[in-house]
Scaffold this active site. Structure first.
Site, PDB file in Angstrom:
ATOM      1  N   ASP A  71      -2.357   3.534   3.254  1.00  0.00           N
ATOM      2  CA  ASP A  71      -3.323   3.464   4.343  1.00  0.00           C
ATOM      3  C   ASP A  71      -2.718   2.708   5.516  1.00  0.00           C
ATOM      4  O   ASP A  71      -2.156   1.621   5.351  1.00  0.00           O
ATOM      5  CB  ASP A  71      -4.594   2.743   3.887  1.00  0.00           C
ATOM      6  CG  ASP A  71      -5.552   2.507   5.039  1.00  0.00           C
ATOM      7  OD1 ASP A  71      -6.171   3.480   5.501  1.00  0.00           O
ATOM      8  OD2 ASP A  71      -5.667   1.344   5.491  1.00  0.00           O
ATOM      9  N   TYR A 125      -2.697  -1.421  13.654  1.00  0.00           N
ATOM     10  CA  TYR A 125      -1.861  -2.339  12.889  1.00  0.00           C
ATOM     11  C   TYR A 125      -0.506  -2.530  13.580  1.00  0.00           C
ATOM     12  O   TYR A 125       0.332  -1.631  13.611  1.00  0.00           O
ATOM     13  CB  TYR A 125      -1.643  -1.835  11.472  1.00  0.00           C
ATOM     14  CG  TYR A 125      -2.909  -1.695  10.649  1.00  0.00           C
ATOM     15  CD1 TYR A 125      -4.069  -2.377  11.002  1.00  0.00           C
ATOM     16  CD2 TYR A 125      -2.942  -0.882   9.518  1.00  0.00           C
ATOM     17  CE1 TYR A 125      -5.226  -2.252  10.241  1.00  0.00           C
ATOM     18  CE2 TYR A 125      -4.087  -0.760   8.753  1.00  0.00           C
ATOM     19  CZ  TYR A 125      -5.225  -1.438   9.123  1.00  0.00           C
ATOM     20  OH  TYR A 125      -6.384  -1.314   8.378  1.00  0.00           O
ATOM     21  N   LYS A 160      -6.525   5.969  10.965  1.00  0.00           N
ATOM     22  CA  LYS A 160      -7.835   5.682  11.540  1.00  0.00           C
ATOM     23  C   LYS A 160      -7.910   6.059  13.012  1.00  0.00           C
ATOM     24  O   LYS A 160      -6.895   6.199  13.687  1.00  0.00           O
ATOM     25  CB  LYS A 160      -8.159   4.199  11.341  1.00  0.00           C
ATOM     26  CG  LYS A 160      -8.043   3.776   9.869  1.00  0.00           C
ATOM     27  CD  LYS A 160      -8.365   2.325   9.654  1.00  0.00           C
ATOM     28  CE  LYS A 160      -8.193   1.940   8.204  1.00  0.00           C
ATOM     29  NZ  LYS A 160      -6.757   1.801   7.847  1.00  0.00           N
TER      30      LYS A 160
END
Length: 341
Positions: free
Chosen positions: A54, A59, A85
């Site tokens: 993930d 990030y 995401k």
């Protein structure tokens, strides 16, 4: 090395390894991780049989997706499950400083919230480029919720529900560019609203159903009944259950620290590492498909894999329940009472 056991994500044809790699830490969450260490960590996870990774544009301000994509570039696309995401667009910005949003060395991009149709599509296309893939297995709406956005929550929720954000996700799934859609959040309440608003396949819920806290249990029960898979993120509650002093990405308050110590004391009575109990506990719930742990070094990969594989005596779960440290209705792992709920 044999793969980890996998579980099906209902209605999607996907199977997720019961232990997944959360790739935020590899992007320098709090402390920098150099490129060779990040690559070695991903390689160690692969060698241990982890096949669910993930990541997210947020990030490291795209650093995580770049590193994950580079590692996966010579792996067979059918051999792993990849989630990322949407919800933030990463706009170039040379003024970004170290430490922004907790990233030790973020790349020169500034995150801008956008949950609209256009925003979702643009974010998705950017992720495809950085990851070097033609499809994303699981696409998650990132960090929607009242605690996250405060007074601006209704604006972002409207963009998602009436501005085409959810519609974009559904179109991507219908076109086969995405296998599953869902939310990646820290708030179970907004996830409950979301699954009532649109057909979702899964929810990545971080920190809200763990050995430390089970306030989200009614929500997980609802997911189990509705066939919505739950991926448990943050099984160590930002590190508190793994010997660190953080909880919910900040310093742990005294009452939470005391509860963690009580959990550790009971586990010690049965010679069970607290970390092993923390990783195994969520998987007892029938809605839970996988547990995601953040890892920043090969040593952490080996430790997590060992804890997840460690057989645990049923008596430890009973003792935790008897002392009021586990919700009386929470399903317990194999060997405990009320197995599987």
């Amino acid at each position: 090395m044999n793969k980890f056991p996998s579980r099906p994500l209902p209605g999607t044809g996907l199977r997720l390894s019961t232990l997944g790699l959360g790739a935020a830490a590899l992007a320098g969450l709090y402390d920098a991780v150099d490129a060779p260490t990040a690559a070695a960590t991903l390689r160690a996870a692969w060698d241990q049989g982890l096949r669910f990774i993930d990541t997210a544009p947020f990030y490291g301000y795209t650093r995580s997706e770049n590193r994950v994509g580079a590692f996966l570039s010579d792996r067979c696309r059918e051999d792993y499950v990849l989630s990322t995401k949407v919800g933030r667009l990463m706009e170039p910005d040379d003024s970004i400083l170290p430490g922004a949003d907790g990233w030790a060395d973020p790349l020169p991009f500034r995150p801008v919230y956008d949950y609209s149709y256009r925003g979702v599509m643009q974010s998705f296309e950017g992720s495809l480029r950085r990851l070097g893939v033609q499809r994303i297995d699981i696409l998650l709406v990132h960090d929607i919720g009242r605690l996250t956005h405060g007074a601006r929550h209704e604006l972002h929720w409207h963009a998602l529900t009436h501005g085409g954000g959810f519609r974009a996700l559904q179109e991507l799934r219908d076109q086969g560019l995405v296998r599953a859609i869902g939310l990646g959040v820290n708030e179970w309440e907004i996830a409950q609203e979301a699954i009532a608003a649109t057909p979702l396949d899964c929810v990545l819920l971080a920190g809200r159903y763990t050995l430390l806290e089970q306030g989200a249990l009614p929500f997980l029960d609802r997911c189990a009944r509705a066939g919505v898979g739950v991926i448990v993120g943050g099984p160590f509650n930002s590190g508190l259950l793994a010997g660190q002093a953080k909880y919910d990405y900040s310093s742990a308050p005294p009452d939470i620290t005391a509860r963690a110590r009580a959990l550790a004391a009971v586990c010690a009575e049965f010679d069970v590492p607290l970390e092993a109990a923390a990783l195994n506990f969520p998987l007892a719930h029938p809605a839970v498909v996988s547990v995601l742990a953040g890892m920043r070094s090969p040593a952490q990969v080996l430790a997590n894999a060992g804890w997840m594989r460690q057989p645990l005596p049923g008596e430890v779960w009973q003792a935790l329940r008897d002392r009021g440290l586990i919700h009386p209705e929470a399903p317990l792992p194999l060997g405990g009472v009320k197995e599987g709920g």
